[in-house]
Design a protein around this motif. Sequence first.
Motif, PDB file in Angstrom:
ATOM      1  N   PHE A  37     110.853  11.481  61.247  1.00  0.00           N
ATOM      2  CA  PHE A  37     109.573  10.779  61.085  1.00  0.00           C
ATOM      3  C   PHE A  37     108.544  11.601  60.324  1.00  0.00           C
ATOM      4  O   PHE A  37     107.397  11.192  60.198  1.00  0.00           O
ATOM      5  CB  PHE A  37     109.018  10.391  62.462  1.00  0.00           C
ATOM      6  N   SER A  38     108.942  12.757  59.857  1.00  0.00           N
ATOM      7  CA  SER A  38     107.988  13.637  59.200  1.00  0.00           C
ATOM      8  C   SER A  38     107.633  13.107  57.809  1.00  0.00           C
ATOM      9  O   SER A  38     108.481  13.070  56.920  1.00  0.00           O
ATOM     10  CB  SER A  38     108.597  15.041  59.090  1.00  0.00           C
ATOM     11  N   PRO A  39     106.365  12.669  57.607  1.00  0.00           N
ATOM     12  CA  PRO A  39     106.004  12.043  56.331  1.00  0.00           C
ATOM     13  C   PRO A  39     106.159  12.986  55.135  1.00  0.00           C
ATOM     14  O   PRO A  39     106.432  12.528  54.030  1.00  0.00           O
ATOM     15  CB  PRO A  39     104.535  11.647  56.498  1.00  0.00           C
ATOM     16  N   LYS A  50     109.174   7.518  72.721  1.00  0.00           N
ATOM     17  CA  LYS A  50     108.653   8.398  71.665  1.00  0.00           C
ATOM     18  C   LYS A  50     108.972   7.841  70.279  1.00  0.00           C
ATOM     19  O   LYS A  50     108.136   7.829  69.373  1.00  0.00           O
ATOM     20  CB  LYS A  50     109.248   9.803  71.818  1.00  0.00           C
ATOM     21  N   ASP A  75     106.904   4.886  69.568  1.00  0.00           N
ATOM     22  CA  ASP A  75     105.534   5.335  69.341  1.00  0.00           C
ATOM     23  C   ASP A  75     105.378   5.931  67.937  1.00  0.00           C
ATOM     24  O   ASP A  75     104.449   5.594  67.200  1.00  0.00           O
ATOM     25  CB  ASP A  75     105.173   6.368  70.421  1.00  0.00           C
ATOM     26  N   TYR A  76     106.311   6.790  67.553  1.00  0.00           N
ATOM     27  CA  TYR A  76     106.252   7.370  66.198  1.00  0.00           C
ATOM     28  C   TYR A  76     106.298   6.268  65.148  1.00  0.00           C
ATOM     29  O   TYR A  76     105.528   6.262  64.188  1.00  0.00           O
ATOM     30  CB  TYR A  76     107.423   8.325  65.951  1.00  0.00           C
ATOM     31  N   SER A  77     107.236   5.333  65.331  1.00  0.00           N
ATOM     32  CA  SER A  77     107.407   4.360  64.247  1.00  0.00           C
ATOM     33  C   SER A  77     106.232   3.389  64.187  1.00  0.00           C
ATOM     34  O   SER A  77     105.958   2.822  63.141  1.00  0.00           O
ATOM     35  CB  SER A  77     108.741   3.631  64.365  1.00  0.00           C
ATOM     36  N   ARG A  78     105.523   3.195  65.311  1.00  0.00           N
ATOM     37  CA  ARG A  78     104.368   2.295  65.281  1.00  0.00           C
ATOM     38  C   ARG A  78     103.113   2.959  64.742  1.00  0.00           C
ATOM     39  O   ARG A  78     102.165   2.271  64.381  1.00  0.00           O
ATOM     40  CB  ARG A  78     104.073   1.800  66.694  1.00  0.00           C
ATOM     41  N   THR A  79     103.083   4.286  64.751  1.00  0.00           N
ATOM     42  CA  THR A  79     101.867   4.960  64.297  1.00  0.00           C
ATOM     43  C   THR A  79     101.818   4.916  62.782  1.00  0.00           C
ATOM     44  O   THR A  79     102.780   5.290  62.117  1.00  0.00           O
ATOM     45  CB  THR A  79     101.847   6.417  64.784  1.00  0.00           C
ATOM     46  N   PRO A  80     100.723   4.421  62.223  1.00  0.00           N
ATOM     47  CA  PRO A  80     100.668   4.246  60.774  1.00  0.00           C
ATOM     48  C   PRO A  80     100.678   5.562  60.000  1.00  0.00           C
ATOM     49  O   PRO A  80     100.348   6.617  60.541  1.00  0.00           O
ATOM     50  CB  PRO A  80      99.347   3.513  60.547  1.00  0.00           C
ATOM     51  N   VAL A  81     101.074   5.448  58.749  1.00  0.00           N
ATOM     52  CA  VAL A  81     101.021   6.586  57.822  1.00  0.00           C
ATOM     53  C   VAL A  81     100.129   6.131  56.681  1.00  0.00           C
ATOM     54  O   VAL A  81     100.608   5.531  55.729  1.00  0.00           O
ATOM     55  CB  VAL A  81     102.418   6.924  57.273  1.00  0.00           C
ATOM     56  N   PRO A  82      98.837   6.370  56.753  1.00  0.00           N
ATOM     57  CA  PRO A  82      97.933   5.741  55.783  1.00  0.00           C
ATOM     58  C   PRO A  82      98.047   6.273  54.354  1.00  0.00           C
ATOM     59  O   PRO A  82      97.660   5.591  53.426  1.00  0.00           O
ATOM     60  CB  PRO A  82      96.542   6.014  56.354  1.00  0.00           C
ATOM     61  N   GLY A 102     111.777  13.970  65.679  1.00  0.00           N
ATOM     62  CA  GLY A 102     110.554  14.164  64.893  1.00  0.00           C
ATOM     63  C   GLY A 102     110.837  14.388  63.422  1.00  0.00           C
ATOM     64  O   GLY A 102     110.152  13.845  62.555  1.00  0.00           O
ATOM     65  N   LEU A 103     111.860  15.172  63.127  1.00  0.00           N
ATOM     66  CA  LEU A 103     112.180  15.472  61.728  1.00  0.00           C
ATOM     67  C   LEU A 103     112.303  14.192  60.895  1.00  0.00           C
ATOM     68  O   LEU A 103     111.808  14.114  59.786  1.00  0.00           O
ATOM     69  CB  LEU A 103     113.478  16.293  61.660  1.00  0.00           C
TER      70      LEU A 103
END
Lengths: 507, 246
Positions: free
Chosen positions: B219-221, B28, B31-38, B216-217
């Motif tokens: 990784f919350s943008p 997880k 996965d979170y860290s690989r998902t981009p934040v555009p 999750g917290l």
Amino acid sequence: MAAAEFDIPKLKDDIEIPKLREGVMAHAKTFPAAKAVQDFMGYPHELGEDWKERAIDKMGELLGKYRSMKVFLDACVHCGACTDKCHYYLGTSDPKNMPVARQDLMRQVYRRYFTTAGKLFPKLVGAKDLTKDILNDWYSYYYQCSECRRCSVFCPYGIDTAEITMAGREILNHVGMGQKYSNEILSKVHKIGNNLGLPGPALEDTLEGLEEDIEADTGVAVKLPLDVKGVEVLLVTPSADFFSEPHVESLIGYAKVFHAAGISWTLSTHASEAGNFGLFNGNYESMRKVAMRIRDAALELGVKRIVVGECGHAWRVAYSFWNTLTGIGYGGDDPFSIEMQKQLDPTYPQPQHICELTNDLIKSGKIKVDPSLNDDLVVTFHDSCNVARASRMGTEPGGQFIIPRELIKSVVNNFHDMADETIGESTFCCGGGGGLLTDDLMEVRVKGAMPRATALNNVVKEHQVNFMAMICAICKAQFTKVLPKYGFNMSMVGGVHQLVSKAIKLD
Amino acid sequence: MGLSTVTMIYAGMFYIAALVLVVGLVYKIVDYSRTPVPLKIPTTPAPTTRSGVIYRMAKEVVVFESLFKANKWIWVFGWLFHFGLLLVLARHLRYFTEPVWFWVGIVQPFGKYASIMMVIGMAGLLARRFLVDRVRYISTPSDYLMLVLLIAIGLSGMLMTFVVHTDIVALKAFFLGLMYLDVQPLPQDLTLLVHLALVALLMVIFPISKLLHAPGLFFSPTRNQVDNPREHRHIAAWAARLDQKN
Ligand code: HEM
Ligand code: HEM
Ligand code: SF4
Ligand code: SF4
């Protein structure tokens, strides 16, 4: 317009948290976009055979592109902290307007198709197969969210329902359920350059008319230049400023500020719109395409500064996203952004909000004002949601609250804020943002304005406030329409630069 | 002396549970860290520096700042529960460390009574799920069961601490044995077996449930981004490709 009759909420002394009334807003459905518009936007216009696969595929694609969506759908613990934070829940008492319940409309499907627990034990974790009923719920309730982010302030993980709403609308678009209002506006801006579909010659006429009005009024020849190359500032403002009331009063205000400060400036036909409805659908490409018009105009005109007029979501896009989308800003090291950035004057923030500009000019004494010219007014300020919770002004966090208030207080003598829990980062949306400013959603708009109207009513009673200033074109249009339903006079509503316009000294 | 069936079952159970927990969480988090934040989407006002963000995040983790703004009841119960849990878990470290770390020794008496905080907090949260109509509406069966599970773990633990003691020395030998791949007999009191079975269940559920709020917290943008979009160009790889077409 065939909108049904509905009861207008009674204003009480406090904003009360209502008991749930399930399904009371399920009927509120925004008008769907017709074939021509959906075609132009590249979306289908009706559900095809494969709508379910399309929806799930799109959801999977978005989950891979946006960390926000993935984390937010996983992290919610259903603690309930956000349940009483949405103005649409407070105004309608429909539980699906509670932020977490709005997210759950998507989370139930996410869990079913994308998580182990939801695949194995759907009932246990509230996971559901995607059905037409769910799709209809999405269409109803993702268009009863103004993407105002109030919920994200209070969620312990910062879950921003607006992100889920945007994703929901994007998926709906891709299965053929677009919204008439937003998609028509987007096609107008792509075709003509602004949301109103106002073509160049019409714009020119309007501006000339305004110049005559100002001169008749003040005796000073204040100009509203259009498409002038080589000037210092390109002003990008919501197109409503060109002809809607009270918006146009602020446009006159900006022109007077530039005139008094002796700053050369221009408007642009190509970039005659600061608003960017691409934001509302959460479609990056579409938002970028709209924003690129501003970059193109700035390059074409060779301006050194880009200033943005009074518009909430436009300022969010400009402040937070322009640098990303178009390279308007600083710090880029790729050819695309360098091309833009080397043209801009590094002594100013890029883009700059008109309130930042005017406030600096007044503070440094470059323009003079006489606040007593506004002595007939007792003023309050409505923080627009996108400015408050999705942007900044000045150099310090919270400058977006301080600078407009400083500016107002320098041009008026009587100012009172509304209750603390209804302003600043906790501000209540006007009820018409995020693509809801359309007559087919009037019930949602009126009910959603209840919290703000309550707070306003209290300062009217306590301090005889008779003017609510704001810096958003949508807020202005929304309030002039809905506040009268609560018994307020629509002339109470106006821009901050409308106040500047009255107080500024032109010679 | 051969090992009993129960010991073997529990040993296997904990190996599997630990594997699921670690692999699941790592998966997880990766996965979170690989998902981009555009896009830049911090909820503003937001800090303008990295250290400011660390401070903001610390306030969220330690005192649940946003929750405090939102709702004092959830905050009180939630904080009692989590802080109690933290002390209890710290106290539990003595089963897994030899020699026991100095500070774990200090925490022992506090951890004992923190269990009360923890259970009271959870009872309050559970009561809200039944009593507040808005929270009842959003609750799924798993929301109730998660609290019931944690309360059951807490109560079974407290039963051992305050009423029917178990053989801590043997228990510790069992867990150290697991860690060094040398399985030792597990004391076979019913309370302990229940406590441990429920804990194993919790470990398995963790990476596939809302307990992901803990990683999750971070990784919350809206919480972890720096508010500096005018000064720094923020761009995701998939979005940067669009620039080349211009
Ligand atoms: C970084 C660590 C963590 C942080 C910052 C954190 C924060 C929070 C917050 C703010 C809430 C919402 C308020 C509440 O209901 O208490 C919450 C809920 C919850 N947390 Fe945590 N948590 C963390 C770790 C954990 C762990 C390790 C567990 C379990 C073993 C856990 C179990 C729960 C549960 C079950 C709830 C939901 C309570 C309910 O049903 O209302 N948390 N957490
Ligand atoms: C493999 C992991 C675990 C083991 C071996 C274990 C073992 C024990 C033992 C032997 C006791 C009794 C202590 C005594 O008699 O003084 C105890 C108490 C307790 N346990 Fe656990 N436990 C584990 C995990 C957990 C977890 C994950 C939780 C919470 C979610 C928990 C909550 C409690 C509580 C609240 C008590 C009572 C207070 C205390 O003595 O600390 N345990 N546990
Ligand atoms: S973003 Fe605003 S409108 Fe949407 S759910 Fe949150 S509070 Fe309500
Ligand atoms: S406040 Fe956040 S975690 Fe709590 S229910 Fe709302 S969205 Fe979920």
